[in-house]
Design an enzyme around this catalytic site. Structure first.
Site, PDB file in Angstrom:
ATOM      1  CB  CYS A 123      19.229 -15.541  13.684  1.00 39.92           C
ATOM      2  SG  CYS A 123      20.796 -13.733  12.822  1.00 39.92           S
ATOM      3  CB  CYS A 166      20.028 -13.682   8.320  1.00 39.11           C
ATOM      4  SG  CYS A 166      20.931 -12.914   9.722  1.00 39.11           S
ATOM      5  CB  CYS A 212      16.497 -14.012  11.972  1.00 40.28           C
ATOM      6  SG  CYS A 212      17.990 -12.388  11.545  1.00 40.28           S
TER       7      CYS A 212
END
Lengths: 225, 125, 107
Positions: free
Chosen positions: A133, A131, A128
């Protein structure tokens, strides 16, 4: 560089010298070590939220226990089922939510889940970049490296060298497919069932499936008879 | 670090948007979460499920606003904790002043108990 | 999930918009302006750019799984020519690609 580990370094060493048989270094010692400003903030905000009756000690404790109970063992169980039950595997790939519900796993409303399948031709890996995830429900708390800027930034541009650092060599004729979890789907890799595992039971198979194999930064090792 | 790849157009690159940048080697060492980090995780989930305080994207938006240095130099749950603080204030659940006052009190209590506690605080938002 | 009908269908060549954004956005910078192929219509999701400000996230956005050739994203990519990257991109960030050269080849 993200300093995910700095606070624990001194304890790592102390732990190593003590020689205790635990896979990971222990938590920080909360009564003695220096306190970080965010730890102060956590205690202050928690105190205020409890004072105002917005949260309670009990429900925080219950939620912490729930999180502690989640681990990659659940994901491994799903993978093992897919290895032994071809029809289940097809349903898992087509509609993850319903297939997981068959196993009594409710993925809730925050995100959808999607399984991507490794084949002899294609190796999948999850990242990710925006961020961190991560399919916590099936894999538990993500390792620090998954959340690190180094992994997030490099896996999309140089996946083969990242995989090599993790010990996964992908042959030149194979395809590496990187999945950047940019939206509401949480990805999990369905690794290939390892050679030599034909005689194994579903629960024995589940024991072969590691967290990293479901991220794509490992492959289950061949079974020696 | 943050060695940039250049491309025409493509708009601006925000602080959290790191795909393709260079942050050096991946540190693969692992550690269990500290108790306070687990509490942050638990409270954040409860503030979502019970209070509807945030959405995943609201939390991301909050974290994305920290500025490059703070973004790069904070750990995962530090980012979460700051987001929780900011969202609680933004949604008028708690006030800035009461949080600052409570933090000072917490710090003082631990200092008295002999722990080393930083004197600096965390910028708003 | 694939019952959702959007502007694009699997096999369609698309280009990610390259607009600058001030607020929250989930189209990664490294993919802006890049061309890829839709491999799956993932469904109809609330718009993250509005959810971020605690709005209801409407109108909903159709989400696509888009496959990009690594070698076309990164000029000095090291790997197989078939190496690919997939990301989930909302319809408001996609355009029909005028150079449909990649076509469904990657499928």
């Amino acid at each position: 560089m993200m300093h995910d580990h700095d606070h624990d370094h001194s304890h790592d060493h102390a732990h190593d010298h003590a020689g205790a048989g635990h896979a990971h270094p222990p938590q920080r010692d909360h009564d003695a070590g220096p306190m970080g400003v965010y730890e102060v903030m956590e205690e202050a905000v928690r105190t205020l939220l409890i004072e105002k009756g917005i949260l309670s000690h009990a429900e925080i404790a219950v939620q912490m226990d729930l999180m502690d109970s989640r681990s990659a063992a659940l994901g491994a169980k799903v993978i093992a089922r897919a290895w032994v039950d071809l029809a289940f595997k097809q349903r898992l790939l087509a509609d993850c939510r319903s297939a997981l519900a068959e196993l009594g796993i409710d993925i809730g409303q925050i995100a959808e889940f999607k399984v991507v399948e490794n084949t002899p031709a294609t190796h999948n890996v999850i990242v990710c970049t925006l961020c961190s995830c991560y399919p916590k429900l099936l894999l538990g708390i993500p390792p620090a490296w998954y959340k690190s800027l180094a992994y997030r930034s490099r896996t999309v541009v140089d996946p083969r060298s990242v995989l090599a650092e993790f010990g996964v060599t992908v042959a030149a004729e194979q395809t590496v497919r990187v999945h950047d979890s940019t939206a509401d789907l949480r990805y999990i890799v369905l690794p290939m069932r390892p050679a030599g595992s034909d005689h194994m039971s579903e629960s024995e198979l589940a024991a072969l499936v590691t967290r990293d194999a479901m991220i794509g930064t490992a492959v289950p090792a061949a079974v020696r008879s | 670090m943050r060695k940039t790849i250049t491309r025409e157009n493509a708009g601006g690159r925000a602080v959290h948007d790191v795909g393709g940048l260079d942050f050096g080697a991946i540190d693969r060492s692992e550690h269990d979460l500290a108790l306070w980090e687990k509490r942050v995780d638990a409270m954040m989930i409860l503030l979502y499920s019970k209070q509807g305080l945030w959405t995943v994207d609201a939390m991301r938006r909050t974290i994305e606003s920290y500025g490059e240095q703070a973004y790069d130099d904070t750990e995962y749950y530090e980012k979460w904790m700051r987001a929780m603080r900011n969202l609680l204030v933004e949604q008028e659940v708690l006030g800035k002043a009461e949080i600052e006052a409570e933090m000072a009190e917490v710090a003082e209590r631990h200092r008295k108990a002999g722990r080393s506690v930083p004197v600096h605080t965390v910028d708003w938002p | 999930m694939s019952a959702v009908m959007g502007r694009y269908k699997p096999g369609d060549a698309v280009r990610v918009d390259d607009r600058a954004v001030a607020g929250h956005c989930r189209a990664p910078w490294y993919l802006r302006g890049q061309e890829g192929v839709v491999v799956e219509v993932l469904g109809n999701f609330r718009d993250p750019e509005r959810l971020a400000y605690l709005r209801p996230g409407l109108p909903r956005q159709i989400l696509y799984k888009v496959r990009f050739e690594q070698a076309s994203i990164w000029p000095n990519y090291i790997g197989a020519s078939s190496d690919a990257l997939e990301a989930d991109i909302t319809e408001n960030w996609l355009h029909a690609s005028d150079t449909a050269k990649r076509g469904a080849q990657a499928l």
